[in-house]
Design a protein around this motif. Structure first.
Motif: not given
Ligand code: PMP
Ligand code: GLU
Length: 401
Positions: A101, A125, A171, A204, A206-207, A238, A247, A325
């Motif tokens: 973030k 997001w 993303n 992004d 992140i997943y 994360s 973080r 999700y």
């Protein structure tokens, strides 16, 4: 004191964080609430990572560090990019922040001027548009409906690019839809990007590690190495390593951008937590085998949730490639009446109804820029998911009209 400032007036609180907090508060008051709002793994951080943090403390790594990451962590991140993505980065091309973030926000602050546009495929997001607004830019959502797999097509991208467009945010796998781009789909977007050399891309990822059915994760810098001079690849510990509270996130890209991001961080938060940095380094270079087991568990939950949702009249849910999700569509429920005499006009009405009627917390689709949908995070136990889905079915059955 003049509250709110003009900057504060431009944004709203994060809906994902607000729903998670609401579920926590209600539970603390003794209400039986199942939270499907929070976007974080229910798994604990693996012990070897916690141990690395304890060792760092014992070694006295409790002081300020280099502002955008310790040499040890940057080296671990370079190792990760090489191992997972076949990408070679130098430490000067890496920036570490307090979560992905902060890295994203630093990049936007460092590059946007008033009137600059950021292209954001929707659903997105929740934080992207508001971070763009905080940085003084203009978010431009690009609708990517479920019928096209929630993915940006080359045609939509081409049509959306204006002379003021500075960034495209990609993303994959996506929060909230779970959609992930194949290497071929990224290559098709790259073909458009090559015609527009002014447009930069923030990927992004992140997943990255949470993908299913043997899906092969790909990222743009790997698929289109010729575009690397204008790609910021963002990732973090994360989600994959269940380290949301620690973080640590990172970005990899051109040196000038990385340097500019460090300047911003040096005047705002300074270095991310020294102990968390040591833990993240251990996570990235340590044994990765537990990721496969967690992926398997997530996939089982995804299948359970998609199947149960599709059995509910009025709800339609596609099967996502990744993340944790699902983003079911509820057009069939709009206009129905609640037993209390209210009307479901929006996804927000529906989310409120679920919380009040049966104690299930979800996030309304409006917050993600594509409606009428809602988001379920299935990063929770099977038992909880089964109970929650039975409750959602019961609530929907109570709707009339
Ligand atoms: N990007 C996406 C798509 C996310 O869902 C999240 C989760 N909050 C983040 C970035 C940020 O993650 P963190 O700051 O915890 O690294
Ligand atoms: N990304 C997660 C979510 O969407 C965590 C909360 C947040 O930072 O938005 O729920």
């Amino acid at each position: 004191m003049a509250l709110p400032s003009a900057t504060l007036r431009r944004i709203k609180p994060s809906a994902t964080i607000a729903v998670s907090q609401l579920a926590r508060d209600l539970r603390q008051q003794g209400r039986d609430v199942i939270g499907l709002g929070a976007g974080e793994p229910d798994f604990d951080t693996p012990d070897f990572i916690k141990e690395a943090a304890a060792e760092a403390m014992r070694r006295g790594e409790t002081k300020y560090t280099a502002v955008d990451g310790t040499p040890q962590l940057k080296e671990a991140i370079c190792h990760k990019f090489q191992r997972d993505n076949g990408l070679t980065f130098a430490p000067e091309e890496i920036s570490v922040g307090a979560g992905a973030k902060q890295v994203i926000y630093n990049a936007l602050l460092a590059t946007l001027d008033a009137g600059d546009e950021v292209l954001i495929p929707a659903p997105y997001w929740v934080s992207y548009p508001d971070m763009v607004l905080l940085a003084g830019g203009t978010p431009r959502p690009l609708p990517c409906p479920g019928a096209q797999g929630f993915k940006l097509t080359p045609e939509t991208l081409e049509r959306a690019i204006t002379p003021r467009a500075r960034w495209l945010i990609l993303n994959s796998p996506s929060n909230p839809s779970g959609a992930a781009y194949t290497a071929e789909e990224l290559e098709a977007l790259a073909a458009v990007l090559r015609r527009h050399p002014e447009l930069w891309v923030m990927c992004d990822d992140i997943y990255e590690h949470i993908v299913y059915d043997g899906f092969r994760f790909a990222t743009l810098a790997q698929v289109a190495p010729d575009l690397r001079g204008r790609i910021l690849t963002v990732n973090g510990v994360s989600k994959a390593y269940a380290m949301t509270g620690w973080r640590i996130g990172f970005g990899a890209g051109p040196r000038e951008l990385i340097k500019a991001m460090a300047t911003i961080q040096s005047q705002t938060t300074g270095n991310p937590c020294s102990i968390a940095q040591a833990a993240a380094a251990a996570a990235l270079v340590g044994d990765q085998s537990f990721l496969a087991e967690r992926r398997r568990l997530f996939q089982e939950r995804r299948d359970l949730v998609v199947e149960a949702l599709n059995r509910i009249p009025g709800i339609r849910c596609t099967t996502p490639e990744g993340a944790f999700y699902v983003y079911p569509e509820i057009a069939g429920l709009i206009g129905k009446r609640t037993p209390q005499g209210g009307e479901i006009r929006t996804s927000e009405d529906f989310a409120r109804f679920l919380l009040e009627q049966v104690g299930v917390a979800v996030v309304h689709g409006e917050a993600f820029g594509l409606d009428p949908y809602f988001r379920i995070s299935y990063a929770t136990s099977r038992e909880q998911l089964e109970r929650a889905l039975a409750r959602i079915a019961e609530a929907v059955a109570a709707l009339e009209g």
